[in-house]
Design a protein around this motif. Structure first.
Motif, PDB file in Angstrom:
ATOM      1  N   LEU A   5     -40.287  -1.533  -2.988  1.00  0.00           N
ATOM      2  CA  LEU A   5     -39.700  -0.450  -2.258  1.00  0.00           C
ATOM      3  C   LEU A   5     -38.966  -1.098  -1.479  1.00  0.00           C
ATOM      4  O   LEU A   5     -37.509  -0.429  -1.398  1.00  0.00           O
ATOM      5  N   LEU A   6     -38.607  -2.487  -1.497  1.00  0.00           N
ATOM      6  CA  LEU A   6     -37.585  -3.137  -1.039  1.00  0.00           C
ATOM      7  C   LEU A   6     -37.010  -2.884  -1.569  1.00  0.00           C
ATOM      8  O   LEU A   6     -35.430  -3.254  -1.306  1.00  0.00           O
ATOM      9  N   TYR A   7     -36.740  -3.704  -2.896  1.00  0.00           N
ATOM     10  CA  TYR A   7     -35.446  -3.753  -3.846  1.00  0.00           C
ATOM     11  C   TYR A   7     -35.054  -2.154  -4.375  1.00  0.00           C
ATOM     12  O   TYR A   7     -33.865  -2.219  -4.005  1.00  0.00           O
ATOM     13  N   CYS A   8     -35.813  -0.664  -4.219  1.00  0.00           N
ATOM     14  CA  CYS A   8     -35.122   0.178  -4.123  1.00  0.00           C
ATOM     15  C   CYS A   8     -34.991   0.115  -3.241  1.00  0.00           C
ATOM     16  O   CYS A   8     -33.141   1.052  -2.909  1.00  0.00           O
ATOM     17  N   LEU A   9     -34.952   0.224  -1.764  1.00  0.00           N
ATOM     18  CA  LEU A   9     -34.134   0.094  -0.954  1.00  0.00           C
ATOM     19  C   LEU A   9     -32.314  -0.186  -0.933  1.00  0.00           C
ATOM     20  O   LEU A   9     -31.481   0.254  -0.560  1.00  0.00           O
ATOM     21  N   GLY A  10     -33.110  -1.611  -0.747  1.00  0.00           N
ATOM     22  CA  GLY A  10     -31.773  -2.387  -1.036  1.00  0.00           C
ATOM     23  C   GLY A  10     -30.114  -1.247  -2.023  1.00  0.00           C
ATOM     24  O   GLY A  10     -29.414  -2.102  -1.750  1.00  0.00           O
ATOM     25  N   ALA A  11     -30.749  -1.733  -3.046  1.00  0.00           N
ATOM     26  CA  ALA A  11     -29.922  -0.999  -4.016  1.00  0.00           C
ATOM     27  C   ALA A  11     -29.493   0.651  -3.616  1.00  0.00           C
ATOM     28  O   ALA A  11     -28.219   1.179  -4.489  1.00  0.00           O
ATOM     29  N   VAL A  12     -30.428   1.314  -2.928  1.00  0.00           N
ATOM     30  CA  VAL A  12     -30.256   2.327  -2.502  1.00  0.00           C
ATOM     31  C   VAL A  12     -28.491   2.141  -1.423  1.00  0.00           C
ATOM     32  O   VAL A  12     -27.666   3.208  -1.900  1.00  0.00           O
ATOM     33  N   ALA A  13     -29.124   1.524  -0.501  1.00  0.00           N
ATOM     34  CA  ALA A  13     -27.990   1.090   0.096  1.00  0.00           C
ATOM     35  C   ALA A  13     -26.972   0.993  -0.286  1.00  0.00           C
ATOM     36  O   ALA A  13     -25.687   1.560   0.208  1.00  0.00           O
ATOM     37  N   ILE A  14     -26.976  -0.261  -1.518  1.00  0.00           N
ATOM     38  CA  ILE A  14     -25.525  -0.515  -2.055  1.00  0.00           C
ATOM     39  C   ILE A  14     -24.855   0.540  -2.505  1.00  0.00           C
ATOM     40  O   ILE A  14     -23.246   0.501  -2.513  1.00  0.00           O
ATOM     41  N   ILE A  15     -25.811   1.073  -3.434  1.00  0.00           N
ATOM     42  CA  ILE A  15     -24.803   2.469  -4.536  1.00  0.00           C
ATOM     43  C   ILE A  15     -24.476   3.457  -3.140  1.00  0.00           C
ATOM     44  O   ILE A  15     -23.080   3.603  -3.652  1.00  0.00           O
ATOM     45  N   PHE A  16     -24.968   3.693  -1.912  1.00  0.00           N
ATOM     46  CA  PHE A  16     -24.392   4.746  -1.230  1.00  0.00           C
ATOM     47  C   PHE A  16     -23.145   3.579  -0.330  1.00  0.00           C
ATOM     48  O   PHE A  16     -21.545   4.798  -0.534  1.00  0.00           O
ATOM     49  N   LEU A  17     -23.197   2.852  -0.584  1.00  0.00           N
ATOM     50  CA  LEU A  17     -21.917   2.132  -0.101  1.00  0.00           C
ATOM     51  C   LEU A  17     -21.020   1.793  -1.122  1.00  0.00           C
ATOM     52  O   LEU A  17     -20.066   2.098  -0.419  1.00  0.00           O
ATOM     53  N   LEU A  18     -21.159   1.746  -2.026  1.00  0.00           N
ATOM     54  CA  LEU A  18     -20.324   1.295  -3.025  1.00  0.00           C
ATOM     55  C   LEU A  18     -19.135   3.236  -3.362  1.00  0.00           C
ATOM     56  O   LEU A  18     -17.956   3.072  -3.679  1.00  0.00           O
ATOM     57  N   LEU A  19     -20.134   3.811  -3.454  1.00  0.00           N
ATOM     58  CA  LEU A  19     -19.599   5.304  -3.847  1.00  0.00           C
ATOM     59  C   LEU A  19     -18.893   5.819  -2.450  1.00  0.00           C
ATOM     60  O   LEU A  19     -18.040   7.473  -2.666  1.00  0.00           O
ATOM     61  N   ASN A  20     -18.718   5.336  -1.364  1.00  0.00           N
ATOM     62  CA  ASN A  20     -18.080   5.262  -0.081  1.00  0.00           C
ATOM     63  C   ASN A  20     -16.959   5.026   0.644  1.00  0.00           C
ATOM     64  O   ASN A  20     -16.525   4.686   1.280  1.00  0.00           O
ATOM     65  N   LEU A  21     -16.438   3.551  -1.196  1.00  0.00           N
ATOM     66  CA  LEU A  21     -14.961   2.969  -0.514  1.00  0.00           C
ATOM     67  C   LEU A  21     -14.529   3.223  -1.045  1.00  0.00           C
ATOM     68  O   LEU A  21     -13.839   3.845  -2.398  1.00  0.00           O
ATOM     69  N   ASP A  22     -13.296   3.175  -0.499  1.00  0.00           N
ATOM     70  CA  ASP A  22     -12.253   2.428  -0.959  1.00  0.00           C
ATOM     71  C   ASP A  22     -11.406   1.127  -1.769  1.00  0.00           C
ATOM     72  O   ASP A  22     -10.892   0.649  -0.948  1.00  0.00           O
ATOM     73  N   PHE A  23     -11.394   1.315  -2.810  1.00  0.00           N
ATOM     74  CA  PHE A  23     -11.381   0.028  -3.976  1.00  0.00           C
ATOM     75  C   PHE A  23      -9.855  -0.149  -3.826  1.00  0.00           C
ATOM     76  O   PHE A  23     -10.363  -1.505  -3.962  1.00  0.00           O
ATOM     77  N   ALA A  24      -9.470  -0.094  -3.537  1.00  0.00           N
ATOM     78  CA  ALA A  24      -8.190   0.487  -3.361  1.00  0.00           C
ATOM     79  C   ALA A  24      -7.550  -0.709  -2.439  1.00  0.00           C
ATOM     80  O   ALA A  24      -6.997  -1.996  -2.757  1.00  0.00           O
ATOM     81  N   GLU A  25      -8.506  -0.417  -1.530  1.00  0.00           N
ATOM     82  CA  GLU A  25      -7.903  -1.611   0.151  1.00  0.00           C
ATOM     83  C   GLU A  25      -8.468  -3.062  -0.535  1.00  0.00           C
ATOM     84  O   GLU A  25      -8.180  -3.848   0.360  1.00  0.00           O
ATOM     85  N   ILE A  26      -9.540  -2.462  -0.369  1.00  0.00           N
ATOM     86  CA  ILE A  26     -10.329  -3.801  -1.248  1.00  0.00           C
ATOM     87  C   ILE A  26      -9.442  -4.613  -1.438  1.00  0.00           C
ATOM     88  O   ILE A  26      -9.205  -5.944  -1.615  1.00  0.00           O
ATOM     89  N   PHE A  27      -9.017  -4.323  -3.061  1.00  0.00           N
ATOM     90  CA  PHE A  27      -8.453  -5.089  -3.816  1.00  0.00           C
ATOM     91  C   PHE A  27      -6.870  -6.180  -3.411  1.00  0.00           C
ATOM     92  O   PHE A  27      -6.616  -6.607  -2.955  1.00  0.00           O
ATOM     93  N   LEU A  28      -6.537  -4.727  -2.268  1.00  0.00           N
ATOM     94  CA  LEU A  28      -5.213  -5.112  -1.852  1.00  0.00           C
ATOM     95  C   LEU A  28      -5.239  -6.623  -0.449  1.00  0.00           C
ATOM     96  O   LEU A  28      -4.268  -7.235  -0.254  1.00  0.00           O
ATOM     97  N   SER A  29      -6.450  -6.247   0.275  1.00  0.00           N
ATOM     98  CA  SER A  29      -6.855  -6.575   1.120  1.00  0.00           C
ATOM     99  C   SER A  29      -7.011  -8.488   0.616  1.00  0.00           C
ATOM    100  O   SER A  29      -6.808  -9.602   0.913  1.00  0.00           O
ATOM    101  N   ILE A  30      -7.972  -8.994  -0.693  1.00  0.00           N
ATOM    102  CA  ILE A  30      -8.466  -9.631  -1.558  1.00  0.00           C
ATOM    103  C   ILE A  30      -6.774 -10.369  -1.811  1.00  0.00           C
ATOM    104  O   ILE A  30      -6.809 -11.764  -1.857  1.00  0.00           O
ATOM    105  N   LYS A  31      -6.148  -9.477  -2.375  1.00  0.00           N
ATOM    106  CA  LYS A  31      -4.269  -9.990  -2.623  1.00  0.00           C
ATOM    107  C   LYS A  31      -3.041 -10.835  -0.920  1.00  0.00           C
ATOM    108  O   LYS A  31      -2.589 -11.646  -2.396  1.00  0.00           O
ATOM    109  N   THR A  32      -3.737 -10.522  -0.090  1.00  0.00           N
ATOM    110  CA  THR A  32      -2.859 -10.452   0.315  1.00  0.00           C
ATOM    111  C   THR A  32      -3.129 -11.458   0.977  1.00  0.00           C
ATOM    112  O   THR A  32      -2.144 -12.876   1.942  1.00  0.00           O
TER     113      THR A  32
END
Length: 333
Positions: A5-32
Motif C-alpha cells: 500500500l505504501l509503494y502504491c501511495l508513493g508511486a501515485v504521489a510521484i506520478i501525480f507530481l510528474l504530470l503537473n510539472l513544467d519540465f522545461a522550467e526544471i531543466f532551465l533551473s538546473i542549467k543556471t
C-alpha cells in the motif's frame, strides 16, 4: 499488505507530481547553476567521503585493531553502492560494511557489529541534535497563520524530541535496549548472540566515553560532516539565486534525510526528492525550482558518490586481476 500500500501511495504521489510539472522550467533551473559552485560542491562531497572513512578507522582502532585508511575507503565505497540499490538509506549499506569489516579487516562478526554500532552512535547523536535544533527554529519561523504546517511541524518536533531523549538514554545506559531486544528474540541462540554483542558494545562504549578527547572529537567530526551537507545545499541555492538562512536550509536538508530513511524505493529515490521539494515550497520556493534543487543536491551527495564508488571498485577489481594474471604469467614453468 501495508508495505504494498505504501509503494502504491508513493508511486501515485510521484506520478501525480510528474504530470503537473513544467519540465522545461526544471531543466532551465538546473542549467543556471554555475559550474564553479557545482565543482566546489562535488569537491566537498569527496572530502565528506574521506572524513567519514577517517571516523570509521578511529572506531576500528578503538577495539585495538589497526587498519589502513585505504581499506576503510574501499569498505565505505562498497557500502555506498549497496545503499543505492537497497530500499531506504543506510540499511543494506551497513550490512555490506559489516561483511567487509569481517572479511577485509579480519574482525569477527561481534566486533564488526560493535564498530558499526559505535560509528552510528556518534553519527546519530550529532544528526539528531542538529535536526532537533533546526526543526525547533524552523517551527517558530513557519508563520503562525498556517495552521496545517504548524500541526505537521508540531508533531514532527514532538516525535523528534522523544526520539532524541530515547537515544541519549540509550547512549548513557544501553541495558534497557538490550533487555527489550532479548525479549523480542525468540530463539535461544539468538538471545545468546545478542547478549554477547551488547556486552562487547557496552565495553567498547565505556572505553570510548573514557577517552573524552577522542569521544568529543568524533562527535565534533560527525557534526562537521552533517553541517557540510547543509552547506552543499546552501551552495546550490546560491547558484539558483534563492535566499534562505542557514538554519532553514539545515532543517530542510536533515528532515529530507529522515523521510528518505523510510524504506519505499531503492536509495530512497523519490521520497527524498518529494519531501525536499515540499519543505522548500513551505519557504516560498516554486515547485519546479524545488525539484531542480533536490535533483542537483541528490546528484552531488548521492549519485556522484555512487558513480565514483562503482567506478573505483570496478577499476580496482580489473587492475587486481591484471596484476594477478601477470604475476602467474611470469612464474617459471
Amino acid at each position: 499488505m501495508k508495505k504494498n500500500l505504501l509503494y502504491c501511495l508513493g508511486a501515485v504521489a510521484i506520478i501525480f507530481l510528474l504530470l503537473n510539472l513544467d519540465f522545461a522550467e526544471i531543466f532551465l533551473s538546473i542549467k543556471t547553476v554555475p559550474l564553479y559552485l557545482l565543482f566546489i560542491s562535488l569537491t566537498l562531497q569527496i572530502i565528506t567521503m574521506v572524513l567519514i572513512s577517517i571516523q570509521w578507522k578511529t572506531m576500528v582502532n578503538l577495539i585495538d585493531k589497526d587498519c589502513k585508511l585505504a581499506d576503510i575507503l574501499k569498505m565505505n565505497m562498497k557500502g555506498n553502492v549497496v545503499d543505492a540499490i537497497t530500499p531506504g538509506v543506510k540499511v543494506g549499506g551497513e550490512l555490506a560494511r559489516l561483511y567487509d569489516i569481517k572479511v577485509r579487516l579480519g574482525l569477527n562478526t561481534s566486533d564488526g557489529a560493535v564498530v558499526v554500532g559505535l560509528q552510528k552512535t556518534a553519527s546519530i547523536l550529532s544528526f539528531y541534535s542538529l535536526t532537533l535544533l533546526s526543526l525547533i527554529w524552523f517551527y517558530f519561523n513557519i508563520g503562525q497563520t498556517d495552521l496545517h504546517h504548524m500541526l505537521i511541524f508540531s508533531t514532527i518536533v514532538i516525535i523528534f524530541g522523544i526520539g532524541f531523549i530515547v537515544i541519549i538514554l540509550a547512549f548513557l545506559n544501553p541495558k534497557p535496549i538490550e533487555s527489550l531486544l532479548l525479549k523480542i528474540a525468540i530463539k535461544e541462540n539468538t538471545k545468546d548472540k545478542l547478549k554477547n554483542l551488547f556486552q562487547r558494545y557496552v565495553i567498547s562504549l565505556k572505553k570510548f566515553k573514557k577517552k573524552k578527547k577522542k569521544f568529543f572529537l568524533q562527535i565534533l567530526l560527525s557534526i562537521f560532516i552533517w553541517i557540510l551537507f547543509a552547506f552543499k545545499m546552501y551552495l546550490i541555492l546560491i547558484g539558483l539565486n534563492i535566499k534562505l538562512n542557514m538554519l532553514s536550509i539545515a532543517s530542510i536538508t536533515y528532515l529530507s534525510y529522515i523521510i528518505g530513511m523510510i524504506p519505499l524505493l531503492p536509495g530512497s529515490v523519490g521520497s527524498f526528492e518529494t519531501s525536499m521539494t515540499y519543505l522548500l515550497s513551505m519557504k516560498g520556493v516554486a515547485i519546479e525550482k524545488g525539484i531542480a534543487i533536490a535533483i542537483i543536491f541528490r546528484f552531488v551527495t548521492f549519485w556522484f558518490e555512487f558513480f565514483i564508488s562503482l567506478f573505483f571498485l570496478i577499476s580496482y577489481k580489473l587492475i587486481s586481476k591484471i596484476i594477478k594474471r601477470n604475476k602467474y604469467a611470469r612464474k617459471p614453468l
